[in-house]
Structure formats: C-alpha cells, structure tokens
Design an enzyme around this catalytic site. Structure first.
Site, short mmCIF file in Angstrom:
data_model
loop_
_atom_site.label_atom_id
_atom_site.label_comp_id
_atom_site.label_asym_id
_atom_site.label_seq_id
_atom_site.Cartn_x
_atom_site.Cartn_y
_atom_site.Cartn_z
CE1 TYR A 89 -21.57 8.70 -20.02
CE2 TYR A 89 -20.64 8.10 -22.14
CZ TYR A 89 -21.19 9.05 -21.30
OH TYR A 89 -21.36 10.35 -21.74
CB SER A 114 -22.11 9.77 -25.63
OG SER A 114 -20.70 9.73 -25.68
N1 LIG Z 1 -18.57 15.92 -21.06
C1 LIG Z 1 -18.43 15.12 -22.10
O1 LIG Z 1 -17.34 15.01 -22.68
C2 LIG Z 1 -19.62 14.36 -22.63
C3 LIG Z 1 -19.48 13.70 -23.85
C4 LIG Z 1 -20.57 13.02 -24.38
C5 LIG Z 1 -21.78 13.01 -23.70
N2 LIG Z 1 -21.89 13.65 -22.50
C6 LIG Z 1 -23.19 13.63 -21.85
O2 LIG Z 1 -23.64 14.96 -21.70
C7 LIG Z 1 -24.57 15.04 -20.62
C8 LIG Z 1 -24.22 16.21 -19.72
O3 LIG Z 1 -23.01 15.93 -19.03
P1 LIG Z 1 -21.94 17.07 -18.71
O4 LIG Z 1 -20.82 16.89 -19.63
O5 LIG Z 1 -22.60 18.39 -18.65
O6 LIG Z 1 -21.45 16.61 -17.25
P2 LIG Z 1 -21.77 17.18 -15.79
O7 LIG Z 1 -21.29 16.14 -14.87
O8 LIG Z 1 -21.25 18.55 -15.63
O9 LIG Z 1 -23.36 17.26 -15.73
C9 LIG Z 1 -24.20 16.16 -15.51
C10 LIG Z 1 -25.35 16.62 -14.62
O10 LIG Z 1 -26.29 15.54 -14.48
C11 LIG Z 1 -26.72 15.51 -13.12
N3 LIG Z 1 -27.26 14.19 -12.79
C12 LIG Z 1 -26.56 13.03 -12.65
N4 LIG Z 1 -27.38 12.03 -12.32
C13 LIG Z 1 -28.63 12.54 -12.24
C14 LIG Z 1 -29.90 11.99 -11.93
N5 LIG Z 1 -30.03 10.69 -11.63
N6 LIG Z 1 -30.97 12.80 -11.95
C15 LIG Z 1 -30.84 14.12 -12.25
N7 LIG Z 1 -29.66 14.70 -12.53
C16 LIG Z 1 -28.56 13.92 -12.53
C17 LIG Z 1 -25.46 15.88 -12.35
O11 LIG Z 1 -25.76 16.28 -11.01
C18 LIG Z 1 -24.88 16.99 -13.20
O12 LIG Z 1 -25.38 18.26 -12.85
C19 LIG Z 1 -24.53 13.66 -19.96
O13 LIG Z 1 -25.62 12.88 -20.42
C20 LIG Z 1 -23.24 13.07 -20.46
O14 LIG Z 1 -23.25 11.67 -20.42
C21 LIG Z 1 -20.84 14.32 -21.95
#
Ligand SMILES: NC(=O)c1ccc[n+]([C@@H]2O[C@H](COP(=O)([O-])OP(=O)(O)OC[C@H]3O[C@@H](n4cnc5c(N)ncnc54)[C@H](O)[C@@H]3O)[C@@H](O)[C@H]2O)c1
Length: 269
Positions: A169, A156
C-alpha cells in the site's frame, strides 16, 4: 449556479466511502457523473469490497441532486472495460472534464518480508497500475474535447510516509505521486491539471473491518500515536470531497502537480 455546471466527472471506487461522497459532492456542484466500481471483494479478508446495493445508493444520491449518472461495474485493472466505458461516456454525455482516481484496497501483513506475493501484486495492480490505466483510458477523451480538465489522484498520507504493516500500500501510494507529477508535465500543455490528495484517517469501510486493530497489534509504536492536530482527527468522507471539488473546479485553475494533505495534520509528524 454550481462550480461544475455542465461538466462530466468520472469517479472510480464510487460505490461507497470517499468515492460516493466525491460523486455526490461533484453532482451538487452541477457535474454529470460517470461512476465505476468493482462491486466485489478482493483478497483481503479484513477489507471487503463494495456491492451492487452500495452503487445503487450512490446512484440514488446523485439523482437526488438532479444530475445524470452512468454507473457501471468495472475493475480498474481492466483496461478494455475502462476504454469501453470512456467511449460510452463520450457517446452519452459528449465530454469528460474531470477524472477522480479514488478506488482502493488495503491489505496488511506484519512485516514487508512476510507479505504474500499475491497480496503484493494485487495491491500494486489495483492501486498503482489501476490508477495509471484509468488515466490512460480517460485522459485522451479530455484531450479530444479540447477544453482542458482536471485529474485528481487519491494517494494517501502513506504516499509520503511509511506505514509499517502495509508495504505494498505504502509503495503504491508513493508511486501514485510519481504518476501525478508526470501527468502534470505531460498533460499540462492540453490545459489538463493533475493533482493528488493525501487523506489521513477517513471514516470509511477501509478502517472498519479490523485492519486498524490488527495493524495496531503488530505495530503499536506507529498506530498508538495520535496524529491529529485537530480535536477530531477522524475525517468524514465528505470532508475529503471538499478538497476534490476544489481541485476539480476553476478555483484551482493554476494548481497542478500538487499533493494536498487532507489529514488533520498527520503528515507533519
Ligand atoms: N479510509 C482511509 O483512511 C484512507 C486514507 C488514505 C487514503 N485512502 C484512499 O482513499 C480511497 C477511497 O477509499 P475509502 O476510504 O473510501 O475506502 P472504501 O473501501 O470504502 O472504498 C474503496 C472503493 O474502491 C473499490 N475498489 C477496490 N478495488 C477496485 C478495483 N480494482 N476497481 C474498481 N473499484 C475498486 C471498492 O469496491 C470500494 O467501493 C482509496 O484509494 C484509499 O486507498 C483511504
């Protein structure tokens, strides 16, 4: 001809958001997909987990690309489940080439010292230990294939910056970069590359359940900053997938140990 024809790619957290977009983008380039997701909610009342219906939609979209997909409900904290899935994927598809460690949760608390101990532990277990467990389960299969491969870890912008109100986080996402750099050294001799992406603000469920509003209330000095250098700083999930496909493909054959921001310039601040 796709950039990933004949390859098999694992995507964690694939039921929705960036994980779904990555699965579909990799399939568009010819990859067979192994998708896993917890399909359940964890402790955060604001950031809910995905559902079986979400995963069914990922399956539909990958199959629409005429690619095969093995989709399972599995928790990235459960090493036995991950190892069983790695065996099943090898039995069904015969190889693993790409692993995208994408799953995630976002728990918030106003200050680090007020963070609930169980919230801290859950975030570290899912985001950091879970990332390591996924690599522990799947990298031996890439090595077994003898063809090299690519591991892409989702860190991130918070992997290199602080995010007030998200201490666990921030710590976990910094840790993911340590994991990535160590893997780059150790797996490099097997021609396995390890890189990380650093997304900025991505338009997914993670930002939609009230986490941003609550964090902004607690930490206005941080959250009211507009950190985008581009007209539209809210990144669509498939915007991040383009970087994932690049790192999965031979176009990045000599890139390993890199942390690539996909953040509209946020980490310049
Ligand atoms: N959305 C943002 O702004 C952002 C920014 C930087 C990084 N991220 C990172 O991007 C990645 C994807 O997140 P996103 O934005 O698509 O959010 P999201 O919440 O839509 O997707 C996250 C997915 O991970 C799954 N998950 C959570 N815990 C889990 C576990 N223990 N085992 C298996 N699956 C699990 C959830 O069920 C969900 O489907 C994450 O690592 C998040 O930290 C997101």
């Amino acid at each position: 001809m796709g950039r990933l024809d004949g390859k098999v790619a694992v995507v964690t957290g694939a039921a929705r958001g960036q994980g779904r977009a990555h699965a579909v983008a990799l399939a568009e380039e010819g990859a067979t997909i192994v998708a896993l997701d917890i399909l359940d909610s964890l402790r955060s009342p604001l950031h809910k987990g995905s559902t079986a219906e979400d995963m069914a939609e990922t399956v539909r979209l990958v199959e629409k690309e005429d690619q095969r997909i093995l989709a399972v409900k599995a928790d990235a904290r459960d090493l036995n489940a991950l190892t069983a899935l790695a065996d099943q994927a090898m039995a069904e598809f015969g190889r693993i080439d790409v692993v995208v460690v994408n799953h995630g949760i976002w728990a918030i608390s106003e200050n680090a010292w007020e963070t609930d101990e169980e919230d801290w532990q859950e975030s570290i277990d899912v985001l950091l230990t879970g990332a390591w467990k996924v690599t522990k389960a799947f990298i031996p299969k890439i090595i077994e294939g003898g063809l090299g491969g690519s591991v892409i870890l989702t860190s991130s912008a918070m992997g290199i910056k602080a995010q007030p109100s998200s201490v666990a986080y921030t710590v976990a996402k910094h840790g993911v970069l340590g994991l990535m750099k160590t893997l780059a050294w150790e797996a490099g001799r097997h021609n396995i590359r390890a890189n990380a992406i650093l997304p900025g603000m991505v338009d997914t469920q993670m930002l939609q359940g009230g986490t941003i509003e609550k964090s902004s209330e607690w930490q206005p000095r941080f959250f009211t900053l507009d950190r985008s250098l581009l007209p539209d700083g809210l990144i669509p999930p498939d915007g991040v997938s383009r970087a994932v496909v690049f790192l999965a493909s031979d176009e990045s054959a000599f890139i390993t140990g890199a942390a690539l921001p996909v953040d509209a310039g946020w980490t310049t601040f």
